[in-house]
Each structure stands twice: as structure tokens, then as C-alpha cells.
Design a protein around this motif. Structure first.
Motif, PDB file in Angstrom:
ATOM      1  N   PHE A  19       0.849  -1.194   0.000  1.00  0.00           N
ATOM      2  CA  PHE A  19       0.000   0.000   0.000  1.00  0.00           C
ATOM      3  C   PHE A  19       0.884   1.243   0.000  1.00  0.00           C
ATOM      4  O   PHE A  19       1.970   1.222   0.563  1.00  0.00           O
ATOM      5  CB  PHE A  19      -0.859   0.049   1.265  1.00  0.00           C
ATOM      6  N   GLY A  20       0.388   2.312  -0.589  1.00  0.00           N
ATOM      7  CA  GLY A  20       1.161   3.555  -0.525  1.00  0.00           C
ATOM      8  C   GLY A  20       0.615   4.624  -1.458  1.00  0.00           C
ATOM      9  O   GLY A  20      -0.498   4.507  -1.987  1.00  0.00           O
ATOM     10  N   TRP A  21       1.432   5.663  -1.631  1.00  0.00           N
ATOM     11  CA  TRP A  21       1.074   6.790  -2.482  1.00  0.00           C
ATOM     12  C   TRP A  21       1.887   6.760  -3.776  1.00  0.00           C
ATOM     13  O   TRP A  21       3.063   6.375  -3.754  1.00  0.00           O
ATOM     14  CB  TRP A  21       1.374   8.113  -1.779  1.00  0.00           C
ATOM     15  N   VAL A  22       1.285   7.193  -4.865  1.00  0.00           N
ATOM     16  CA  VAL A  22       2.017   7.302  -6.127  1.00  0.00           C
ATOM     17  C   VAL A  22       2.983   8.473  -5.994  1.00  0.00           C
ATOM     18  O   VAL A  22       2.559   9.606  -5.769  1.00  0.00           O
ATOM     19  CB  VAL A  22       1.058   7.556  -7.310  1.00  0.00           C
ATOM     20  N   ASN A  23       4.246   8.188  -6.133  1.00  0.00           N
ATOM     21  CA  ASN A  23       5.245   9.243  -6.027  1.00  0.00           C
ATOM     22  C   ASN A  23       5.408   9.914  -7.389  1.00  0.00           C
ATOM     23  O   ASN A  23       5.258  11.120  -7.525  1.00  0.00           O
ATOM     24  CB  ASN A  23       6.552   8.616  -5.545  1.00  0.00           C
ATOM     25  N   THR A  24       5.721   9.080  -8.390  1.00  0.00           N
ATOM     26  CA  THR A  24       5.866   9.607  -9.755  1.00  0.00           C
ATOM     27  C   THR A  24       5.326   8.563 -10.721  1.00  0.00           C
ATOM     28  O   THR A  24       5.149   7.405 -10.350  1.00  0.00           O
ATOM     29  CB  THR A  24       7.356   9.801 -10.107  1.00  0.00           C
ATOM     30  N   ARG A  25       5.077   8.994 -11.961  1.00  0.00           N
ATOM     31  CA  ARG A  25       4.591   8.057 -12.960  1.00  0.00           C
ATOM     32  C   ARG A  25       5.328   8.321 -14.263  1.00  0.00           C
ATOM     33  O   ARG A  25       5.539   9.467 -14.652  1.00  0.00           O
ATOM     34  CB  ARG A  25       3.085   8.292 -13.139  1.00  0.00           C
ATOM     35  N   ARG A  26       5.755   7.249 -14.951  1.00  0.00           N
ATOM     36  CA  ARG A  26       6.384   7.370 -16.275  1.00  0.00           C
ATOM     37  C   ARG A  26       5.701   6.402 -17.224  1.00  0.00           C
ATOM     38  O   ARG A  26       5.503   5.230 -16.873  1.00  0.00           O
ATOM     39  CB  ARG A  26       7.874   6.968 -16.196  1.00  0.00           C
ATOM     40  N   ASP A  27       5.347   6.866 -18.392  1.00  0.00           N
ATOM     41  CA  ASP A  27       4.719   5.979 -19.391  1.00  0.00           C
ATOM     42  C   ASP A  27       5.683   5.721 -20.528  1.00  0.00           C
ATOM     43  O   ASP A  27       6.307   6.648 -21.032  1.00  0.00           O
ATOM     44  CB  ASP A  27       3.453   6.640 -19.940  1.00  0.00           C
ATOM     45  N   MET A  28       5.804   4.436 -20.931  1.00  0.00           N
ATOM     46  CA  MET A  28       6.701   4.070 -22.025  1.00  0.00           C
ATOM     47  C   MET A  28       5.929   3.170 -22.983  1.00  0.00           C
ATOM     48  O   MET A  28       6.242   1.992 -23.102  1.00  0.00           O
ATOM     49  CB  MET A  28       7.921   3.302 -21.518  1.00  0.00           C
ATOM     50  N   GLY A  29       4.912   3.684 -23.627  1.00  0.00           N
ATOM     51  CA  GLY A  29       4.131   2.861 -24.555  1.00  0.00           C
ATOM     52  C   GLY A  29       3.248   1.887 -23.801  1.00  0.00           C
ATOM     53  O   GLY A  29       2.434   2.291 -22.986  1.00  0.00           O
ATOM     54  N   ASN A  30       3.466   0.593 -24.052  1.00  0.00           N
ATOM     55  CA  ASN A  30       2.609  -0.429 -23.432  1.00  0.00           C
ATOM     56  C   ASN A  30       2.888  -0.637 -21.957  1.00  0.00           C
ATOM     57  O   ASN A  30       2.177  -1.361 -21.282  1.00  0.00           O
ATOM     58  CB  ASN A  30       2.828  -1.783 -24.127  1.00  0.00           C
ATOM     59  N   ILE A  31       3.952  -0.027 -21.531  1.00  0.00           N
ATOM     60  CA  ILE A  31       4.362  -0.289 -20.155  1.00  0.00           C
ATOM     61  C   ILE A  31       4.510   1.038 -19.402  1.00  0.00           C
ATOM     62  O   ILE A  31       4.961   2.029 -19.964  1.00  0.00           O
ATOM     63  CB  ILE A  31       5.664  -1.141 -20.158  1.00  0.00           C
ATOM     64  N   SER A  32       4.036   1.057 -18.161  1.00  0.00           N
ATOM     65  CA  SER A  32       4.194   2.265 -17.331  1.00  0.00           C
ATOM     66  C   SER A  32       4.913   1.875 -16.054  1.00  0.00           C
ATOM     67  O   SER A  32       4.858   0.724 -15.625  1.00  0.00           O
ATOM     68  CB  SER A  32       2.850   2.857 -16.935  1.00  0.00           C
ATOM     69  N   PHE A  33       5.537   2.880 -15.468  1.00  0.00           N
ATOM     70  CA  PHE A  33       6.197   2.663 -14.182  1.00  0.00           C
ATOM     71  C   PHE A  33       5.662   3.691 -13.200  1.00  0.00           C
ATOM     72  O   PHE A  33       5.487   4.852 -13.564  1.00  0.00           O
ATOM     73  CB  PHE A  33       7.706   2.880 -14.293  1.00  0.00           C
ATOM     74  N   ILE A  34       5.399   3.251 -12.003  1.00  0.00           N
ATOM     75  CA  ILE A  34       5.195   4.243 -10.956  1.00  0.00           C
ATOM     76  C   ILE A  34       6.159   3.940  -9.817  1.00  0.00           C
ATOM     77  O   ILE A  34       6.629   2.818  -9.659  1.00  0.00           O
ATOM     78  CB  ILE A  34       3.746   4.303 -10.414  1.00  0.00           C
ATOM     79  N   ASP A  35       6.404   4.979  -9.082  1.00  0.00           N
ATOM     80  CA  ASP A  35       7.221   4.846  -7.904  1.00  0.00           C
ATOM     81  C   ASP A  35       6.213   4.933  -6.760  1.00  0.00           C
ATOM     82  O   ASP A  35       5.502   5.930  -6.649  1.00  0.00           O
ATOM     83  CB  ASP A  35       8.148   6.075  -7.911  1.00  0.00           C
ATOM     84  N   LEU A  36       6.100   3.873  -5.980  1.00  0.00           N
ATOM     85  CA  LEU A  36       5.115   3.869  -4.893  1.00  0.00           C
ATOM     86  C   LEU A  36       5.843   4.098  -3.568  1.00  0.00           C
ATOM     87  O   LEU A  36       6.912   3.558  -3.350  1.00  0.00           O
ATOM     88  CB  LEU A  36       4.368   2.536  -4.845  1.00  0.00           C
ATOM     89  N   ARG A  37       5.216   4.919  -2.715  1.00  0.00           N
ATOM     90  CA  ARG A  37       5.895   5.367  -1.499  1.00  0.00           C
ATOM     91  C   ARG A  37       5.078   5.015  -0.253  1.00  0.00           C
ATOM     92  O   ARG A  37       3.879   5.274  -0.220  1.00  0.00           O
ATOM     93  CB  ARG A  37       6.034   6.894  -1.604  1.00  0.00           C
ATOM     94  N   ASP A  38       5.710   4.411   0.736  1.00  0.00           N
ATOM     95  CA  ASP A  38       5.074   4.371   2.065  1.00  0.00           C
ATOM     96  C   ASP A  38       6.044   4.993   3.053  1.00  0.00           C
ATOM     97  O   ASP A  38       7.060   5.550   2.655  1.00  0.00           O
ATOM     98  CB  ASP A  38       4.595   2.947   2.433  1.00  0.00           C
TER      99      ASP A  38
END
Ligand code: ASP
Length: 466
Positions: A19-38
Motif C-alpha cells: 500500500f502507498g502513495w504514487v510518487n511519480t509516474r512514467r509511461d513508455m508505450g505499453n508499459i508504465s512505471f510508478i514509484d510507490l511510497r510508504d
């Protein structure tokens, strides 16, 4: 079951729920990354919508910074070129199977990814609950927690007992104005909030508790100043059957051990130990202040130059009021051999007061206290309290001194100041969860504020309006 993010590196290959908060989000086409923070750490979450159920795939389209998420997925080692050894969890990631949005968030009023010094402080204070999400602020509160925890453990080990003393009381002067609270049940009467637990802790010594401490709030109505808070926290303690040096020695041991205990977090080291002891006279002559910074040459911020100042005068002449004023407070015992000057030359009396200073800040004052009624009344008289008034205001203490009051002494280092120095901050507000402005306003809660007529009436209070 939820796992905290700092524990994920032990779970490679396992499916986990975080569980946590979305820190940042990056989209790379079909794939996305988020940095999740607790509270413990961050982790990279890999989102591939075609590998998730429909609901999750829908949810991830909406993700924005500070959304609150539950993520279920597998912890994997990152591919070689994705590894970032500079960050915690930089070698692992979680490949999400399920993403659930637990709550959304508006765009924050400021950036929380920086240390925040560049943001106007009033804005940070108004939204302090968001400001506290930044890692610097979090670190400061964790440090403060460790510091207080250390004090509690140390004092317990030394045989001190933590005892709570009241907030609703009668004046306990430390040289400031009292904050007062009207009594509804006793119209026209007021409680005072304690400027310190001074009298209570002395009464606890008379009660035979011998070693008391408390993480105590001291509440003082002083004139506005940038680094001043109407309430501050003290490492308050008192002990019986001691002389001045016994009190200093306990505190010195505590400070040395505390500094070493915190060092892995703070990188702060003591300039010298044992702590130097300077007399008030030599300090004033050498530094021109009684809160000297004894570091010589360029000031290394990672060096904590704790030092003792001793042999203060008991009283100083207050010209405007034409009376003597205690240098610390009126319960301080003169040094042995000086009492006879009370009638002849009070200004020459040296007291048992000692101050602890560090890097130009006063950390605390302490002393041996007066434990005889006669002497206490004499000092009260010396500082201009008439006997009748003194007995009215402090009758309980004066009376208690006649029932076998043991010799006792103590001190009360300021926890906000200590935390500030260990955290390397230049303002105590940075180490207080919810602080006030220099003129005593809580910008987040909007206090002080007006109260309605009904409440005033119940309290028998009328506001005189211009
Ligand atoms: N009550 C004192 C203060 O708040 C400390 C002490 O004398 O123990 O400064």
C-alpha cells in the motif's frame, strides 16, 4: 497481508500486497512505471495492462501523483540495465497483477520531492500534512522519535520514573507570561498553563520519588520572535540527595551516549568529551555571551560543541523595576558559602545554576534547589514579591518545604533545540510536527480563533471591543 516497502528486498520471487502513495509516474508505450511510497521506502511498480485484470487495467489509466493504492504483484530482480544502485530498492521492482485505487488526490499545492527550503514556509505550514510527506520532514520526525525514545530508555535505566504533571495549574513562573484558561465551573477564576513542571517536580522530590523525569510541554507567553514557539518540549528531570555535579554528570552521560546513538543517522560528532566546563565570568570575558559557540575556526556543522557554563550569579539588578531578578528562576540554591551575602551584597552571590550550551544555543539551565522555607521566602522577598503575595501564590510549596524536603536538583534540556541540532536544521519548526509561527499562529488549524457568544457566556467572559 500488507508488507511495508522496506521489507520487499527479502521477498524476491514472492507475491506480495503493498500500500502507498504514487510518487511519480512514467509511461513508455505499453508499459508504465510508478514509484510507490510508504513511510519506509519507495519501490518501482511495473504496470503492463495486458497482464492485469480488466478493473486494474482501467484503474491504471487514471493514476496520478499522490493517489493512494493497493498493489498486488510479484517482487522481481530488475533487468541488468534497469538496476540503480544509488537508490534503496534499486535492484528490485514489483510487477503488478492487481491495482486498486483507494483514494484520489488533487494536485498538491507544492512539490514534495525536494527538500522544500525553496517553498514559502507559510504555505508549507498551512499544508503541513502534505509538507510532512517529503523525505526530509519525515526523517526529522523519525530522528525526533529516536531521540525521545533514547531519553526514555536512558532515564529508565538510571532509575528515573516518568511521572505526568498537570497542564491545568497555577502559575509556575520561568520568567514569561502565563497562558491562562478560564474555568467554567468557577466563574471568574483561571488556570495557568505551566511554564514548566518546576514546582511539581520539586513537590515530587518532597513526596519521596527521588528520581523523576518527564517529556514535558512548557508553555510560555513571550514576545514574538522568529525561532520561538508558545509551547516547547523539555527533557525535564529532578533528583534527590545530589549536589550540582551529580546532576551535571547524569546529563553529560546522557548527551554523550545520545550523540553516539544517533550518529549513524545524523553524522554528528562531539567536539570534545568530557564536556568542557567554563565559568560564567570567563565565558563572558572570552566570548561576550553566555551561549558561546566554542568551535574554533570554520564552523563544521557536523561537530556539536556541547559545553557547560557554571558559577552564574544568583540574581541580577533590574534597573527599570528597581529590584533583583533571578538569573534563572527563584528556586535556585546559592552555592555553599554564599548565603551570608543575601543581606549585604546579593549581586555577588554565586548560584548552583549550570547551563548546557551547544554551537551558540542554550540547551538548558539546571541547578540545586532551595529546600528550606526560610531561605525560599528570603529570596522571594529579594526579588520583590511581598511576603503575603508569595504565600498566596506559592503557599503550597512553602508549606511543603517544612515537611522534610530533601536536597534536590535537576534540569530540563530543550528537546526541540536538541532535535534541531542533531537534524542539522537551522529552525526548530523543522523538527516539530505541527509548529506555530513566531507570533504564535497555527496556520493549518487557523488558531487562535474567535469563539462563539454562547461559549463566552458560559465562561462568563465579555470581550471588550473597540
Ligand atoms: N524549569 C527549568 C526551565 O524550564 C529547568 C530546571 O531548572 O530544571 O528552564
Amino acid at each position: 497481508m500488507r508488507i511495508q516497502i522496506s521489507d520487499l528486498n527479502k521477498k524476491i520471487g514472492c507475491e506480495v500486497e503493498i500500500f502507498g502513495w504514487v510518487n511519480t509516474r512514467r509511461d513508455m508505450g505499453n508499459i508504465s512505471f510508478i514509484d510507490l511510497r510508504d513511510i519506509t521506502a519507495n519501490i518501482q511498480v511495473v504496470l503492463i495492462s495486458k497482464e492485469m485484470d480488466e478493473q486494474s487495467a482501467e484503474a491504471i489509466k487514471k493514476l496520478r501523483p499522490e493517489y493512494v493504492l493497493k498493489v498486488v504483484g510479484e517482487i522481481k530482480k530488475r533487468q541488468e540495465k534497469q538496476i540503480n544502485i544509488k537508490v534503496f530498492n534499486g535492484e528490485i521492482e514489483i510487477v503488478a497483477k492487481k491495482v486498486e485505487i483507494l483514494n484520489e488526490s488533487k494536485t498538491l499545492p507544492f512539490d514534495i520531492s525536494t527538500d522544500g527550503y525553496e517553498i514559502k514556509e507559510e504555505v508549507r505550514m498551512k499544508y503541513r500534512y502534505l509538507d510532512l510527506r517529503r523525505s526530509r520532514a519525515k526523517k526529522n520526525l523519525i530522528l525526533r522519535h529516536k531521540l525521545i525514545k533514547f531519553i526514555r530508555d536512558f532515564m529508565d535505566e538510571k532509575g528515573f520514573m516518568e511521572i505526568e504533571t498537570p497542564l491545568f495549574t497555577k502559575t509556575t513562573p520561568e520568567g514569561a507570561r502565563d497562558y491562562i484558561v478560564p474555568s467554567r465551573l468557577h466563574p471568574g477564576k483561571f488556570y495557568a498553563l505551566p511554564q514548566s513542571p518546576q514546582q511539581y517536580k520539586e513537590l515530587l522530590m518532597i513526596a519521596g520519588m527521588e528520581k523523576y523525569f518527564q517529556i514535558a510541554r512548557a508553555i510560555r507567553d513571550e514576545d514574538p520572535r522568529a525561532d520561538r514557539q508558545p509551547e516547547h518540549t523539555q527533557w525535564d528531570f529532578e533528583m534527590s540527595f545530589v549536589e550540582r555535579d551529580d546532576v551535571m554528570n547524569i546529563l553529560e552521560e546522557g548527551i554523550i551516549k545520545l550523540t553516539k546513538y544517533l550518529e549513524p543517522m545524523t553524522e554528528k560528532k562531539l567536539l570534545v568529551e568530557p564536556l568542557p566546563r567554563l565559568t560564567y565570568r570567563e565565558t563572558m570575558a572570552k566570548y561576550g555571551t553566555d551561549k558561546p559557540d566554542i568551535r574554533s575556526g570554520p564552523k563544521d556543522p557536523n561537530v556539536l560543541a556541547f559545553a557547560w557554563i557554571i558559577d552564574f550569579p544568583l540574581v541580577e539588578w533590574k534597573k527599570e523595576e528597581n529590584r533583583w531578578d533571578p538569573v534563572h528562576h527563584m528556586f535556585v540554591m546559592p552555592k555553599p558559602g554564599y548565603k551570608n551575602l543575601l543581606d549585604t551584597d546579593p549581586g555577588k552571590i554565586i548560584s548552583t545554576q549550570f547551563d548546557l550550551v551547544c554551537n551558540g544555543y542554550e540547551i538548558c539551565s539546571g541547578s540545586i534547589r532551595i529546600n528550606q522555607r526560610q531561605l525560599q521566602e528570603k529570596i522571594m522577598g529579594l526579588i520583590g514579591l511581598n511576603l503575603e503575595k508569595a504565600r498566596q501564590q506559592f503557599g503550597h510549596l512553602l508549606e511543603a518545604l517544612e515537611f522534610g524536603a530533601p536536597p534536590h536538583g535537576g534540569a530540563a534540556p530543550g528537546i526541540d533545540r536538541l532535535a534541531m541540532l542533531y537534524a542539522g536544521e537551522s529552525n526548530i519548526r523543522e523538527v516539530i510536527a505541527f509548529s506555530k509561527t513566531g507570533d504564535g499562529r497555527d496556520l493549518m488549524m487557523d488558531a487562535p480563533s474567535e469563539v462563539d457568544e454562547k461559549q463566552l457566556k458560559e465562561l462568563n467572559i465579555k470581550i471588550a471591543r473597540e
